[in-house]
Write an enzyme that holds these catalytic residues in place. Structure first.
Site, mmCIF file in Angstrom:
data_model
loop_
_atom_site.group_PDB
_atom_site.id
_atom_site.type_symbol
_atom_site.label_atom_id
_atom_site.label_comp_id
_atom_site.label_asym_id
_atom_site.label_seq_id
_atom_site.Cartn_x
_atom_site.Cartn_y
_atom_site.Cartn_z
ATOM 1 N N GLU A 94 -8.344 -7.294 0.507
ATOM 2 C CA GLU A 94 -9.468 -6.371 0.606
ATOM 3 C C GLU A 94 -10.610 -6.899 -0.238
ATOM 4 O O GLU A 94 -10.449 -7.224 -1.403
ATOM 5 C CB GLU A 94 -9.058 -4.984 0.126
ATOM 6 C CG GLU A 94 -10.099 -3.902 0.370
ATOM 7 C CD GLU A 94 -9.552 -2.521 0.084
ATOM 8 O OE1 GLU A 94 -9.991 -1.563 0.740
ATOM 9 O OE2 GLU A 94 -8.688 -2.397 -0.808
ATOM 10 N N ASP A 122 -5.877 7.738 6.640
ATOM 11 C CA ASP A 122 -5.277 7.178 5.428
ATOM 12 C C ASP A 122 -3.868 7.757 5.249
ATOM 13 O O ASP A 122 -3.037 7.657 6.146
ATOM 14 C CB ASP A 122 -6.184 7.455 4.230
ATOM 15 C CG ASP A 122 -6.039 6.439 3.104
ATOM 16 O OD1 ASP A 122 -4.891 6.150 2.722
ATOM 17 O OD2 ASP A 122 -7.059 5.953 2.594
ATOM 18 N N ASN A 149 0.848 -1.183 0.000
ATOM 19 C CA ASN A 149 0.000 0.000 0.000
ATOM 20 C C ASN A 149 0.889 1.240 0.000
ATOM 21 O O ASN A 149 1.660 1.426 -0.938
ATOM 22 C CB ASN A 149 -0.978 -0.027 1.183
ATOM 23 C CG ASN A 149 -2.179 0.876 0.957
ATOM 24 O OD1 ASN A 149 -2.732 0.909 -0.141
ATOM 25 N ND2 ASN A 149 -2.574 1.613 1.974
ATOM 26 N N ASN A 179 -0.545 2.396 6.077
ATOM 27 C CA ASN A 179 -0.857 3.636 5.382
ATOM 28 C C ASN A 179 0.166 4.725 5.684
ATOM 29 O O ASN A 179 1.351 4.519 5.515
ATOM 30 C CB ASN A 179 -2.295 4.075 5.687
ATOM 31 C CG ASN A 179 -3.154 4.036 4.436
ATOM 32 O OD1 ASN A 179 -2.756 4.511 3.374
ATOM 33 N ND2 ASN A 179 -4.340 3.454 4.550
#
Length: 325
Positions: free
Chosen positions: A133, A220, A115, A167
């Protein structure tokens, strides 16, 4: 006066904005499409790189330049960290295969993917993974990911384990604190950071989203300004919040035109523009008709604060050339 304008998009899942000061352009990715974008806000020029996926997946989750090699970028490709070549004078749309794969991770969790990622003050690359996910954004297989550090000698180390959705990352200007977000802990955390070694210690909470009344917002992407305050994109929240980590409080909120805000970075000639990415993922057709700018990339000016210059991946050219040969 704060001003927000759309500068690019829409994309499906925009993420990983990185300002390139040498060429005054913004790099960012569309994760699910496997694309990298290069946007020149001053001229409206826009280039689009399609990266062919490999054995560990086709998502492209981050993009970071290689220092002294403006034609080379490091990208998260599925569960791999790969190098791609993208000349500045390339056509507006180009399809490439990776020049090499530096590392693959999480073989024991084959549905994981990388990510967010960023480089620390010494130019090491930090990149985290997330669990599988499903159809609903933010719902992942928990504690299957990790946070990895790739040194300038290309050695890789797992620094944090049992991560659900890795994140935002940021470092304090004194190089003593590392700020980090595992989104599904609903908190912004801090570690003691040793810049000489890249080691982390003493994890603690800077801001608890539940205690601050921010949930259902999900923390995020993140960046830091010259004052040491953190700017955090709030997925589901249609806003970016500013946190003073010295007191653990939200000191400012800026609403955006998109409900699913994904990440932020400072850019522009004086680093006084906050660039914001967003997503269309998880929004119904009815919602998209209402929030028509979803998936856009936005420039926020007039905030009265400046950011810090970004750091590129500082791998030696000789070592990288050997890996690509």
């Amino acid at each position: 006066m704060v001003d927000i304008k759309k500068v690019a998009g829409p994309v499906q899942l925009g993420e990983g904005p990185h300002w390139d000061p040498a060429h005054q352009c913004l790099l960012y990715v569309d994760i699910t499409a496997g694309h990298v974008h290069r946007c020149y806000p001053d001229t409206n020029k826009h280039q689009h790189l399609i990266v062919e996926g490999g054995s560990t997946g086709g998502s492209v989750s981050f993009v970071l330049p290689v220092e002294s090699r403006p034609d080379l970028l490091v990208v998260g490709l599925g569960r791999s960290v790969a190098v791609v070549e993208w000349p500045l004078d390339a056509p507006d749309q180009l399809t490439v295969k990776p020049k090499c794969v530096l590392h693959g991770v999480d073989d024991h969790h084959p549905t994981n993917r990388f990510n967010d990622a960023k480089c620390d003050p010494s130019g090491r690359l930090w990149a985290g993974t997330m669990g599988d996910e499903g159809e609903t954004p933010g719902v992942v297989d928990p504690e299957k990911g990790g946070l990895y550090r790739i040194g300038t000698d290309l050695t890789i180390t797992k620094e944090v384990d049992k991560i659900s959705l890795s994140n935002g990352l940021a470092w304090s200007s004194d190089k003593k604190t590392f700020y980090y977000i595992d989104s599904l802990t609903y908190s912004v955390d801090a570690f003691n950071y040793d810049d000489a070694t890249g080691k982390l210690s003493n994890r603690r909470t800077v801001l608890d989203y539940k205690a601050a009344g921010l949930v259902p917002d999900v923390p995020d992407g993140m960046c830091i300004d010259k004052n040491g305050n953190l700017w955090v994109a709030n997925f589901f929240g249609k806003k970016v919040i500013c946190i003073d980590p010295s007191v653990g409080k939200v000191v400012r909120q800026v609403e955006t035109p998109a409900p699913h805000v994904t990440s932020v970075c400072w850019g522009g000639k004086d680093y006084d523009t906050l660039y914001v990415t967003s997503a269309r993922t998880g929004l119904s057709e009815e919602k998209l008709k209402k929030d028509t700018l979803s998936g856009g990339v936005f420039a926020i000016t007039g905030l009265g604060v400046k950011g810090l210059p970004p750091v590129c991946f500082k791998v030696s050219p000789e070592l990288l050339a050997k890996r690509m040969s």
